[in-house]
Structure formats: structure tokens, C-alpha cells
Motif scaffolding. Sequence first.
Motif, PDB file in Angstrom:
ATOM      1  N   ASP A 101       0.839  -1.211   0.000  1.00 41.03           N
ATOM      2  CA  ASP A 101       0.000   0.000   0.000  1.00 41.03           C
ATOM      3  C   ASP A 101       0.871   1.258   0.000  1.00 41.03           C
ATOM      4  O   ASP A 101       0.359   2.358   0.180  1.00 41.03           O
ATOM      5  N   THR A 103       3.114   4.480  -1.030  1.00 42.70           N
ATOM      6  CA  THR A 103       3.005   5.504  -2.078  1.00 42.70           C
ATOM      7  C   THR A 103       4.073   5.218  -3.125  1.00 42.70           C
ATOM      8  O   THR A 103       5.244   5.046  -2.797  1.00 42.70           O
ATOM      9  N   ARG A 169       0.210   1.633 -10.922  1.00 41.29           N
ATOM     10  CA  ARG A 169      -0.156   3.043 -10.990  1.00 41.29           C
ATOM     11  C   ARG A 169       0.664   3.851  -9.996  1.00 41.29           C
ATOM     12  O   ARG A 169       0.412   3.806  -8.790  1.00 41.29           O
ATOM     13  N   PRO A 170       1.657   4.592 -10.457  1.00 39.59           N
ATOM     14  CA  PRO A 170       2.409   5.432  -9.530  1.00 39.59           C
ATOM     15  C   PRO A 170       1.594   6.673  -9.158  1.00 39.59           C
ATOM     16  O   PRO A 170       0.894   7.231 -10.000  1.00 39.59           O
ATOM     17  N   HIS A 171       1.683   7.096  -7.904  1.00 38.69           N
ATOM     18  CA  HIS A 171       1.015   8.335  -7.478  1.00 38.69           C
ATOM     19  C   HIS A 171       1.720   9.530  -8.129  1.00 38.69           C
ATOM     20  O   HIS A 171       1.102  10.492  -8.564  1.00 38.69           O
ATOM     21  N   ILE A 172       3.064   9.425  -8.202  1.00 44.44           N
ATOM     22  CA  ILE A 172       3.842  10.464  -8.891  1.00 44.44           C
ATOM     23  C   ILE A 172       4.707   9.757  -9.945  1.00 44.44           C
ATOM     24  O   ILE A 172       5.471   8.853  -9.622  1.00 44.44           O
ATOM     25  N   THR A 201       2.083   6.502 -17.198  1.00 47.05           N
ATOM     26  CA  THR A 201       0.948   7.339 -16.781  1.00 47.05           C
ATOM     27  C   THR A 201      -0.412   6.740 -17.152  1.00 47.05           C
ATOM     28  O   THR A 201      -1.443   7.300 -16.827  1.00 47.05           O
ATOM     29  N   GLN A 204      -2.825   6.317 -14.277  1.00 42.95           N
ATOM     30  CA  GLN A 204      -2.911   7.408 -13.306  1.00 42.95           C
ATOM     31  C   GLN A 204      -4.298   8.048 -13.320  1.00 42.95           C
ATOM     32  O   GLN A 204      -4.972   8.084 -14.354  1.00 42.95           O
ATOM     33  N   LYS A 205      -4.707   8.579 -12.154  1.00 38.73           N
ATOM     34  CA  LYS A 205      -6.031   9.199 -12.020  1.00 38.73           C
ATOM     35  C   LYS A 205      -5.881  10.682 -11.707  1.00 38.73           C
ATOM     36  O   LYS A 205      -4.769  11.193 -11.596  1.00 38.73           O
ATOM     37  N   GLY A 207      -6.078  12.428  -9.095  1.00 38.36           N
ATOM     38  CA  GLY A 207      -5.307  12.845  -7.917  1.00 38.36           C
ATOM     39  C   GLY A 207      -3.817  12.564  -8.028  1.00 38.36           C
ATOM     40  O   GLY A 207      -3.057  12.820  -7.095  1.00 38.36           O
ATOM     41  N   ASP A 208      -3.373  12.029  -9.172  1.00 29.47           N
ATOM     42  CA  ASP A 208      -1.956  11.680  -9.357  1.00 29.47           C
ATOM     43  C   ASP A 208      -1.215  12.788 -10.118  1.00 29.47           C
ATOM     44  O   ASP A 208      -1.831  13.725 -10.612  1.00 29.47           O
ATOM     45  N   ALA A 230      -3.613  12.485 -15.088  1.00 27.28           N
ATOM     46  CA  ALA A 230      -2.818  13.027 -13.972  1.00 27.28           C
ATOM     47  C   ALA A 230      -2.655  14.548 -14.094  1.00 27.28           C
ATOM     48  O   ALA A 230      -2.789  15.117 -15.177  1.00 27.28           O
TER      49      ALA A 230
END
Length: 444
Positions: A101, A103, A169-172, A201, A204-205, A207-208, A230
Motif C-alpha cells: 500500500d 506511495t 499506478r504510480p502516485h507520482i 501514466t 494514473q487518475k 489525484g496523481d 494526472a
Amino acid sequence: MKRLVILGGGESGVGTAILGKKKGYDVFVSDFGKIKENYKEVLTINEIKWEEEKHTDSLILNADLVMKSPGIPEKSPMVKKLIEKRIPVISEIEFAAQYTDATMIGITGSNGKTTTTMLTYHLLKSGGLNVGLGGNIGKSFAWQVAENQFDVYVLELSSFQLDGIINYRPHIAVITNISPDHLDRYNYNYDEYISSKFRITMNQKEGDFLIYDEDDEAISGWFSKNKTKANKIPFSISKPITNGASLNDKTMKINIKEQEFTMDTNFLALEGKHNLKNAMAAASVAQLMKIRKETIRESLSNFQGVEHRLEKVLKIQNVQYINDSKATNVNASFFALDSMTVPTVWIVGGVDKGNDYAELMPLVREKVKAIVCLGVDNKKIIDAFGNVVDIMVEVDSMVDAVRTSQRIAEKGDAVLLSPACASFDLFENYEDRGRQFKQAVQNL
């Protein structure tokens, strides 16, 4: 019990095997080459079955899931058979990401990705975060997911690793730059390679975040035809940027979420324009991760750099020897030559991946006094630069390359190993090539 077959018994393969076993899979590792002794020990201790120097159909084609090491091409006979049988073939990144979980910060690009990854890790660690480093670098990501509890992962991702993702899926996400590389694996089609990088990417959503080089033609070209969900955070050293990173005279400015960070670029530990971009990318991640500005400034000014990337080895008789063995493509050597400020003896050559040396021509004319070709086949290099430099020598060992360079170099010059090619003709890998260079310099 689901069967997980792993092709390739290296760092990522063995790490995936350990995580797979822990998660209740029936695991089997198959390597077409030899598996290193230390990895065999780990597999045996963990009671994981393995084979080497062959792929046995009956032990592989009964898999529910296959993790393929990034070095194995899609065109290899075994991978083709798996795809025909519709058995999912994924990368270590895809497999391991579903079991944490933490980041995710994913960093890709043709050049600068290792430096940017190391620098980002350094910034976040200095800021007190519990952070792991992996991907194309260091200890296997899957292995760390099995054994550690990190809150954040900074992963360096190659295009081959991205080819094997489905849901990762990376957050950043960071794309440092894109230039032709590994085209032999992409049917010599540059667009295929560019699409591969942008897979970072695809999941990515809103919020990313996607951090990228606004000055890069291939990146701009992709954005003219495609979209990402993103938040886009560009960086540039040539134009002003309102939401992202830019250069104002000698000051690096980063505006993200109405927070401004500034730093005098004279204090950056790493030299050269490309490293200014790497610093912008890493500092943008740090800002998104809410690292204190003072910590970011301090960390950018004390970062040690990456081994084999423009690494100053020794100065002998006032000649600086520089190890840039990690430059395995033309674009990386472009950055290296661009950062040279004195007449340079350039050691170049190796396994050519479809290189076009034309873009180096102005830099070679301006900075290079002699070329030492270190490769089994140097024809393309000789054809490209034979009429441009006064001295051109062919050698077939690192010791010869360094001794020849020493004879040619005069006081105040530099000797630069920046091969622009892969290393597999004469060396195990670029690290081995770099270490041999350093050893030969120390023996002068």
C-alpha cells in the motif's frame, strides 16, 4: 495453488520468487543462462525449484502467471509460446505493486533516470520518510515488498519494465526525457518506444501527478496526440512555467499547489544542464511529498552523484579522467560532451543499438581532440568522425584505451569514457566497463 513461473534468475527474478512463495504461489524459476551461485543458494534455502541453461516447456507452459525479467525480449521463442497460450506475462513491478500500500513514485526516461531516482530517494530520506529504492536499480522491488515495510517506494523504471505492467499506478510519475534508445527491441520504430515510456501514466487518475520535461520534443509530440488524467507538472530550462519548475537567470523556481520553492543553481552539487533538469524533477517530487524547503536545498547541494555517470576518477599530470560508462546511448554521451569545458580525448564504442551519431557532430568538432574506439566493430564511429578529429585510434582492451589516451592527452585536457553504446562485446555490463576504466587509470 496458482503456479507462478519466473523467466530469468537474476535480482528481479529471485526477488519475485521470494514474494511469490510468501503469497502462496507454487513458484518455479527458469533461466536460459547460468544463475549466479548466491541466487541459487537463496532459491534453495527458500525451497524454490529452479533450472538453468534451458527452458523446459512442460514446466513453464503450465503456469497461471509468468514474470519475465526485463532483459528477455518479447520475440524470444518461450515468450511467444506463452502469449499464444494466453498466459499473462508481466514484469516484477506489476507483480509486486499489488502487495504493497506504499506511495509509489515511478521514474523513467532515456537518460538521467538513475540520477533522478537516486536524487529523489536522497531528498525523501533526508526529509525523514521511510522510503525504499528499487526497480531498475539496487535491490529487487519484489524482494523489498516481501521483507520490508516501506511507506514510499522510489522506482527507476525502464521501458522494458513498463511494457510488462497492466495495473501498476504510480502516485507520482516522472519522465526525464525521451531520445532514441533500445530501438532494436521496438522494431526500430521510435513511436513504439515513446509509447512504451508513456505507459507510466496510463493508469494514473485525477489525484496523481506526472512530472516531465517541457523542452523535450518527443514528450511534447506525445501530448499533442494523447492525454493523461494526472496533474501535469512540467519543468523547463528555456521557458517560464506557471505550475511546475523553471529557471530564472541562475535561480531554479518551482511552483506547485501555490507553494513556491527557489534555489540558487550555483549551489547544486551536480554540474551540467541535464543535471539541473534532474534536480528540478527530484525537487518537484520532494515538494509534492511535503519535504521541508530547507531540507530540499541542503540535499540538492550535498548529493554525491551516481557511480559511472560523469564520475571524476583521478587527475594525473593535470589531466582529468572521467568515467561515464553509464552512457549507453548517443543522447547520454551528448550530455557528457556538452558538459566538457576542456579539450577532450573521448573513449567511445561497444555494441551499437542503431545509433545515429550525427547529433554529436557539433560537440565533437568543438570539444574532442582525439577519439579512442573501444569496441569489436568501430566502423560506424570511424565513418562518422574520421574526418572531424585529427587522431583516431582503435583498441581492444580497456588498459590499451587508457594508456593510449594518456599518451595523447596534454596538460589541462580531459579523458572521457562515454561509450554511447552497450558494453556486451568486451565487458559483462556497463559497471564492469566503468570499474575496469577506473582500475586502469589507477594503474597509470
